[in-house]
Design a protein around this motif. Structure first.
Motif, mmCIF file in Angstrom:
data_model
loop_
_atom_site.group_PDB
_atom_site.id
_atom_site.type_symbol
_atom_site.label_atom_id
_atom_site.label_comp_id
_atom_site.label_asym_id
_atom_site.label_seq_id
_atom_site.Cartn_x
_atom_site.Cartn_y
_atom_site.Cartn_z
ATOM 1 N N ASP A 217 0.822 -1.211 0.000
ATOM 2 C CA ASP A 217 0.000 0.000 0.000
ATOM 3 C C ASP A 217 0.857 1.261 0.000
ATOM 4 O OD1 ASP A 217 -2.280 -1.567 0.073
ATOM 5 O OD2 ASP A 217 -2.311 -1.621 2.266
ATOM 6 N N ALA A 218 1.971 1.211 0.707
ATOM 7 C CA ALA A 218 2.848 2.378 0.789
ATOM 8 C C ALA A 218 3.441 2.714 -0.580
ATOM 9 C CB ALA A 218 3.960 2.119 1.794
ATOM 10 N N ALA A 219 3.843 1.694 -1.329
ATOM 11 C CA ALA A 219 4.418 1.928 -2.652
ATOM 12 C C ALA A 219 3.372 2.484 -3.614
ATOM 13 C CB ALA A 219 4.996 0.627 -3.206
ATOM 14 N N LEU A 220 2.157 1.966 -3.547
ATOM 15 C CA LEU A 220 1.087 2.462 -4.413
ATOM 16 C C LEU A 220 0.738 3.912 -4.079
ATOM 17 C CD1 LEU A 220 -0.831 1.622 -6.672
ATOM 18 C CD2 LEU A 220 -2.441 0.897 -4.927
ATOM 19 N N ARG A 221 0.774 4.254 -2.807
ATOM 20 C CA ARG A 221 0.483 5.621 -2.380
ATOM 21 C C ARG A 221 1.516 6.611 -2.916
ATOM 22 N NH1 ARG A 221 0.739 4.968 3.041
ATOM 23 N NH2 ARG A 221 -0.966 3.480 2.922
ATOM 24 N N VAL A 222 2.788 6.202 -2.925
ATOM 25 C CA VAL A 222 3.849 7.068 -3.449
ATOM 26 C C VAL A 222 3.675 7.286 -4.949
ATOM 27 C CG1 VAL A 222 6.334 7.216 -3.868
ATOM 28 C CG2 VAL A 222 5.494 6.502 -1.645
ATOM 29 N N ILE A 223 3.273 6.252 -5.672
ATOM 30 C CA ILE A 223 3.049 6.377 -7.117
ATOM 31 C C ILE A 223 1.933 7.386 -7.391
ATOM 32 C CG2 ILE A 223 2.263 5.131 -9.171
ATOM 33 C CD1 ILE A 223 3.660 2.649 -7.976
ATOM 34 N N GLN A 224 0.863 7.332 -6.608
ATOM 35 C CA GLN A 224 -0.248 8.269 -6.791
ATOM 36 C C GLN A 224 0.153 9.692 -6.410
ATOM 37 O OE1 GLN A 224 -3.171 6.357 -4.347
ATOM 38 N NE2 GLN A 224 -4.085 5.249 -6.065
ATOM 39 N N GLN A 225 0.973 9.860 -5.374
ATOM 40 C CA GLN A 225 1.390 11.192 -4.938
ATOM 41 C C GLN A 225 2.299 11.869 -5.956
ATOM 42 O OE1 GLN A 225 3.162 10.504 -1.146
ATOM 43 N NE2 GLN A 225 1.202 10.463 -0.055
ATOM 44 N N ASN A 226 3.016 11.092 -6.754
ATOM 45 C CA ASN A 226 3.914 11.655 -7.768
ATOM 46 C C ASN A 226 3.205 11.901 -9.093
ATOM 47 O OD1 ASN A 226 6.602 11.987 -6.594
ATOM 48 N ND2 ASN A 226 6.378 9.822 -6.145
ATOM 49 N N HIS A 227 1.892 11.859 -9.099
ATOM 50 C CA HIS A 227 1.050 12.221 -10.247
ATOM 51 C C HIS A 227 1.351 11.378 -11.487
ATOM 52 C CE1 HIS A 227 -0.275 15.529 -7.791
ATOM 53 N NE2 HIS A 227 0.964 15.959 -7.668
ATOM 54 N N ILE A 228 1.579 10.099 -11.293
ATOM 55 C CA ILE A 228 1.723 9.185 -12.424
ATOM 56 C C ILE A 228 0.334 8.649 -12.743
ATOM 57 C CG2 ILE A 228 2.674 6.984 -13.194
ATOM 58 C CD1 ILE A 228 5.120 7.584 -11.513
ATOM 59 N N PRO A 229 -0.172 8.867 -13.963
ATOM 60 C CA PRO A 229 -1.507 8.362 -14.298
ATOM 61 C C PRO A 229 -1.539 6.838 -14.323
ATOM 62 C CG PRO A 229 -0.487 9.441 -16.194
ATOM 63 C CD PRO A 229 0.432 9.620 -15.045
ATOM 64 N N ILE A 230 -2.364 6.261 -13.462
ATOM 65 C CA ILE A 230 -2.458 4.814 -13.334
ATOM 66 C C ILE A 230 -3.625 4.308 -14.160
ATOM 67 C CG2 ILE A 230 -2.821 2.913 -11.726
ATOM 68 C CD1 ILE A 230 -1.487 4.640 -9.585
ATOM 69 N N HIS A 231 -3.324 3.409 -15.080
ATOM 70 C CA HIS A 231 -4.346 2.830 -15.953
ATOM 71 C C HIS A 231 -5.097 1.721 -15.236
ATOM 72 C CE1 HIS A 231 -5.632 0.113 -19.316
ATOM 73 N NE2 HIS A 231 -6.186 1.245 -19.683
ATOM 74 N N ALA A 232 -4.371 0.837 -14.527
ATOM 75 C CA ALA A 232 -4.992 -0.279 -13.819
ATOM 76 C C ALA A 232 -4.091 -0.709 -12.674
ATOM 77 C CB ALA A 232 -5.220 -1.451 -14.764
ATOM 78 N N VAL A 233 -4.707 -1.201 -11.606
ATOM 79 C CA VAL A 233 -3.986 -1.784 -10.485
ATOM 80 C C VAL A 233 -4.451 -3.230 -10.360
ATOM 81 C CG1 VAL A 233 -3.536 -1.684 -8.015
ATOM 82 C CG2 VAL A 233 -3.845 0.425 -9.288
ATOM 83 N N LEU A 234 -3.525 -4.175 -10.535
ATOM 84 C CA LEU A 234 -3.861 -5.592 -10.501
ATOM 85 C C LEU A 234 -3.092 -6.294 -9.396
ATOM 86 C CD1 LEU A 234 -3.618 -6.277 -14.332
ATOM 87 C CD2 LEU A 234 -5.682 -5.922 -13.024
ATOM 88 N N ASP A 235 -3.803 -7.112 -8.619
ATOM 89 C CA ASP A 235 -3.163 -7.918 -7.593
ATOM 90 C C ASP A 235 -2.948 -9.318 -8.172
ATOM 91 O OD1 ASP A 235 -2.159 -9.002 -5.328
ATOM 92 O OD2 ASP A 235 -4.005 -8.882 -4.154
ATOM 93 N N ILE A 236 -1.696 -9.696 -8.388
ATOM 94 C CA ILE A 236 -1.393 -10.987 -9.005
ATOM 95 C C ILE A 236 -0.695 -11.919 -8.017
ATOM 96 C CG2 ILE A 236 -1.341 -10.142 -11.382
ATOM 97 C CD1 ILE A 236 1.724 -10.029 -11.122
ATOM 98 N N THR A 237 -1.059 -11.796 -6.733
ATOM 99 C CA THR A 237 -0.485 -12.664 -5.711
ATOM 100 C C THR A 237 -0.931 -14.102 -5.960
ATOM 101 O OG1 THR A 237 -0.618 -10.833 -4.155
ATOM 102 C CG2 THR A 237 -0.254 -13.014 -3.227
ATOM 103 N N PRO A 238 0.005 -15.048 -6.048
ATOM 104 C CA PRO A 238 -0.398 -16.436 -6.289
ATOM 105 C C PRO A 238 -1.057 -17.039 -5.047
ATOM 106 C CG PRO A 238 1.968 -16.303 -5.994
ATOM 107 C CD PRO A 238 1.463 -14.897 -5.999
ATOM 108 N N THR A 239 -2.250 -17.552 -5.218
ATOM 109 C CA THR A 239 -2.954 -18.209 -4.118
ATOM 110 C C THR A 239 -3.277 -19.641 -4.532
ATOM 111 O OG1 THR A 239 -5.040 -17.352 -4.950
ATOM 112 C CG2 THR A 239 -3.991 -16.094 -3.206
ATOM 113 N N PRO A 240 -3.043 -20.606 -3.652
ATOM 114 C CA PRO A 240 -3.332 -21.995 -4.010
ATOM 115 C C PRO A 240 -4.827 -22.269 -3.986
ATOM 116 C CG PRO A 240 -2.561 -21.882 -1.757
ATOM 117 C CD PRO A 240 -2.454 -20.500 -2.324
#
Length: 130
Positions: free
Chosen positions: A95-118
């Protein structure tokens, strides 16, 4: 027969800013470290950083502050017009890394969670008896 010198491979300097039209930001947040990688659409790495590369050691690498500093290091070197963010792992830094990306005004097209779950695949190890 004269030997010829091999051609030099162009190497990028770490402090030079690179421009990318569309990029993918990979965030791998484990409990011990956070690794951020910026690639182009083809998957070629443009820039990367981690909490350990920023100078954090031991349990501090898994903290949110370390993830923020690692993300700032990556974003400082890249200019992205549009980004897709892929998040892997369940550490504190996601969450902290995503917050920094948003604060630096980088336009985000999509946020995907690709955590492998069994999906009930492998049998878990036997519980430890003490």
């Amino acid at each position: 027969m004269a030997l010829t010198k091999p051609k030099k491979i162009p190497r990028y300097r770490r402090n030079k800013q690179r421009k990318v039209d569309k990029g993918i930001i990979h965030i791998r947040a484990s409990f011990n470290n956070t690794i951020i990688t910026v690639t182009n659409v083809l998957g070629c790495v443009i820039s990367w950083s981690s909490a350990g590369a920023c100078g954090f050691k031991g349990p501090k690498k898994g903290s949110t502050f370390a993830a923020q500093k690692a993300t700032e290091n990556v974003i400082r070197m890249v200019v992205i017009n549009r980004a897709t963010v892929l998040i892997t792992g369940s550490g504190k830094g996601r969450d902290a890394a995503l917050r920094v990306i948003q604060q630096n005004h980088i336009p985000i097209h999509a946020v995907l969670d690709i955590t492998p779950t069994p999906h009930n695949g492998c049998r878990p190890p036997v519980k430890r008896r003490i």
